[in-house]
Design a protein around this motif. Sequence first.
Motif, PDB file in Angstrom:
ATOM      1  N   TYR A 133       9.206 -10.805   4.644  1.00 48.82           N
ATOM      2  CA  TYR A 133      10.083  -9.649   4.730  1.00 48.82           C
ATOM      3  C   TYR A 133       9.404  -8.411   4.165  1.00 48.82           C
ATOM      4  N   SER A 134       9.993  -7.252   4.470  1.00 54.03           N
ATOM      5  CA  SER A 134       9.382  -5.995   4.071  1.00 54.03           C
ATOM      6  C   SER A 134      10.368  -5.101   3.334  1.00 54.03           C
ATOM      7  N   ASP A 135       9.809  -4.159   2.627  1.00 56.90           N
ATOM      8  CA  ASP A 135      10.588  -3.155   1.914  1.00 56.90           C
ATOM      9  C   ASP A 135       9.722  -1.907   1.836  1.00 56.90           C
ATOM     10  N   LYS A 136      10.339  -0.752   1.731  1.00 55.22           N
ATOM     11  CA  LYS A 136       9.594   0.479   1.497  1.00 55.22           C
ATOM     12  C   LYS A 136      10.469   1.411   0.685  1.00 55.22           C
ATOM     13  N   TRP A 137       9.822   2.224  -0.128  1.00 52.04           N
ATOM     14  CA  TRP A 137      10.545   3.152  -0.979  1.00 52.04           C
ATOM     15  C   TRP A 137       9.655   4.337  -1.319  1.00 52.04           C
ATOM     16  N   ASN A 138      10.306   5.400  -1.727  1.00 53.72           N
ATOM     17  CA  ASN A 138       9.594   6.601  -2.132  1.00 53.72           C
ATOM     18  C   ASN A 138       9.016   6.376  -3.525  1.00 53.72           C
ATOM     19  N   ALA A 139       7.734   6.645  -3.683  1.00 48.51           N
ATOM     20  CA  ALA A 139       7.064   6.397  -4.966  1.00 48.51           C
ATOM     21  C   ALA A 139       7.658   7.239  -6.091  1.00 48.51           C
ATOM     22  N   ARG A 140       8.198   8.387  -5.786  1.00 49.03           N
ATOM     23  CA  ARG A 140       8.773   9.256  -6.818  1.00 49.03           C
ATOM     24  C   ARG A 140      10.055   8.684  -7.396  1.00 49.03           C
ATOM     25  N   GLU A 141      10.734   7.843  -6.646  1.00 46.20           N
ATOM     26  CA  GLU A 141      12.025   7.288  -7.084  1.00 46.20           C
ATOM     27  C   GLU A 141      11.854   6.175  -8.105  1.00 46.20           C
ATOM     28  N   GLN A 142      10.671   5.658  -8.290  1.00 47.11           N
ATOM     29  CA  GLN A 142      10.461   4.517  -9.188  1.00 47.11           C
ATOM     30  C   GLN A 142      10.063   4.932 -10.548  1.00 47.11           C
TER      31      GLN A 142
ATOM     32  N   PHE B 294       0.845  -1.182   0.000  1.00 50.54           N
ATOM     33  CA  PHE B 294       0.000   0.000   0.000  1.00 50.54           C
ATOM     34  C   PHE B 294       0.885   1.237   0.000  1.00 50.54           C
ATOM     35  N   ALA B 295       0.276   2.374  -0.327  1.00 54.57           N
ATOM     36  CA  ALA B 295       0.995   3.651  -0.338  1.00 54.57           C
ATOM     37  C   ALA B 295       0.565   4.469   0.868  1.00 54.57           C
ATOM     38  N   GLU B 296       1.525   5.140   1.464  1.00 57.52           N
ATOM     39  CA  GLU B 296       1.254   6.078   2.552  1.00 57.52           C
ATOM     40  C   GLU B 296       1.601   7.473   2.029  1.00 57.52           C
ATOM     41  N   GLU B 297       0.679   8.386   2.174  1.00 52.63           N
ATOM     42  CA  GLU B 297       0.875   9.712   1.631  1.00 52.63           C
ATOM     43  C   GLU B 297       2.026  10.454   2.309  1.00 52.63           C
ATOM     44  N   GLN B 298       2.616  11.371   1.571  1.00 47.18           N
ATOM     45  CA  GLN B 298       3.713  12.193   2.073  1.00 47.18           C
ATOM     46  C   GLN B 298       3.328  12.804   3.417  1.00 47.18           C
ATOM     47  N   ASN B 299       4.292  12.813   4.335  1.00 51.16           N
ATOM     48  CA  ASN B 299       4.052  13.380   5.661  1.00 51.16           C
ATOM     49  C   ASN B 299       5.343  14.043   6.135  1.00 51.16           C
TER      50      ASN B 299
ATOM     51  N   GLY C 121      12.336  12.265   7.064  1.00 50.62           N
ATOM     52  CA  GLY C 121      13.009  11.195   6.333  1.00 50.62           C
ATOM     53  C   GLY C 121      12.348  10.895   5.016  1.00 50.62           C
ATOM     54  N   LEU C 122      12.227   9.638   4.705  1.00 53.78           N
ATOM     55  CA  LEU C 122      11.637   9.167   3.464  1.00 53.78           C
ATOM     56  C   LEU C 122      10.225   9.730   3.260  1.00 53.78           C
ATOM     57  N   TYR C 123       9.483   9.864   4.344  1.00 59.44           N
ATOM     58  CA  TYR C 123       8.096  10.328   4.275  1.00 59.44           C
ATOM     59  C   TYR C 123       7.983  11.808   3.907  1.00 59.44           C
ATOM     60  N   ALA C 124       9.014  12.585   4.184  1.00 65.81           N
ATOM     61  CA  ALA C 124       9.003  14.004   3.841  1.00 65.81           C
ATOM     62  C   ALA C 124       9.229  14.225   2.354  1.00 65.81           C
ATOM     63  N   ASP C 125       9.805  13.240   1.681  1.00 60.93           N
ATOM     64  CA  ASP C 125      10.162  13.374   0.268  1.00 60.93           C
ATOM     65  C   ASP C 125       9.045  13.001  -0.691  1.00 60.93           C
ATOM     66  N   GLY C 126       7.957  12.422  -0.201  1.00 65.85           N
ATOM     67  CA  GLY C 126       6.848  12.037  -1.070  1.00 65.85           C
ATOM     68  C   GLY C 126       6.123  10.823  -0.522  1.00 65.85           C
ATOM     69  N   ASP C 127       5.176  10.323  -1.297  1.00 64.31           N
ATOM     70  CA  ASP C 127       4.424   9.135  -0.895  1.00 64.31           C
ATOM     71  C   ASP C 127       5.370   7.949  -0.775  1.00 64.31           C
ATOM     72  N   VAL C 128       5.096   7.082   0.194  1.00 67.97           N
ATOM     73  CA  VAL C 128       5.958   5.926   0.460  1.00 67.97           C
ATOM     74  C   VAL C 128       5.167   4.647   0.183  1.00 67.97           C
ATOM     75  N   ILE C 129       5.784   3.747  -0.563  1.00 71.34           N
ATOM     76  CA  ILE C 129       5.202   2.431  -0.826  1.00 71.34           C
ATOM     77  C   ILE C 129       5.722   1.463   0.227  1.00 71.34           C
ATOM     78  N   HIS C 130       4.807   0.768   0.886  1.00 72.76           N
ATOM     79  CA  HIS C 130       5.150  -0.278   1.854  1.00 72.76           C
ATOM     80  C   HIS C 130       4.790  -1.609   1.210  1.00 72.76           C
ATOM     81  N   ALA C 131       5.731  -2.535   1.165  1.00 74.89           N
ATOM     82  CA  ALA C 131       5.485  -3.840   0.548  1.00 74.89           C
ATOM     83  C   ALA C 131       5.953  -4.942   1.492  1.00 74.89           C
ATOM     84  N   TYR C 132       5.146  -5.985   1.602  1.00 74.36           N
ATOM     85  CA  TYR C 132       5.404  -7.113   2.494  1.00 74.36           C
ATOM     86  C   TYR C 132       5.302  -8.390   1.677  1.00 74.36           C
TER      87      TYR C 132
END
Length: 134
Positions: free
Chosen positions: A125-134, A95-100, A105-116
Amino acid sequence: MAGDRPEDVALFLADSYVSDDRFKQFGERVEDGVVIVVGGERGRGAFEAATGTEAMQFAKTAMELEGDVDDDLAGGNCPEDDGSDDHEVQFVFAFAEEQNEDIGGLYADGDVIHAYAKCTCGAAYSDKWNAREQ
């Protein structure tokens, strides 16, 4: 999804994990499975129906181990990969978490994708990344 639909969840179900063709009619066919994007509560219900696991409990368990999930959700690199052939993604809940900016950190730079992800070896296992970087 890439941050455009923060109210939805995305699921990847590998062909080797789910043989129920009903899931395939609701998603987009990818090389080794299907990706489904569904509204939040319905998506968590679909995840539980497909995997037999409650979505947020699975996410909590997966957060204990960091790995790499592909940005298309259809694969990844298990952190417990020992070079054997027993390390393929079975399913992913994301799911995506909106920029906050308040979090920073990562959340200040844009929406964050959380993947499990769940691997065939049994690791979650988990991973998360900034949606703008993809």
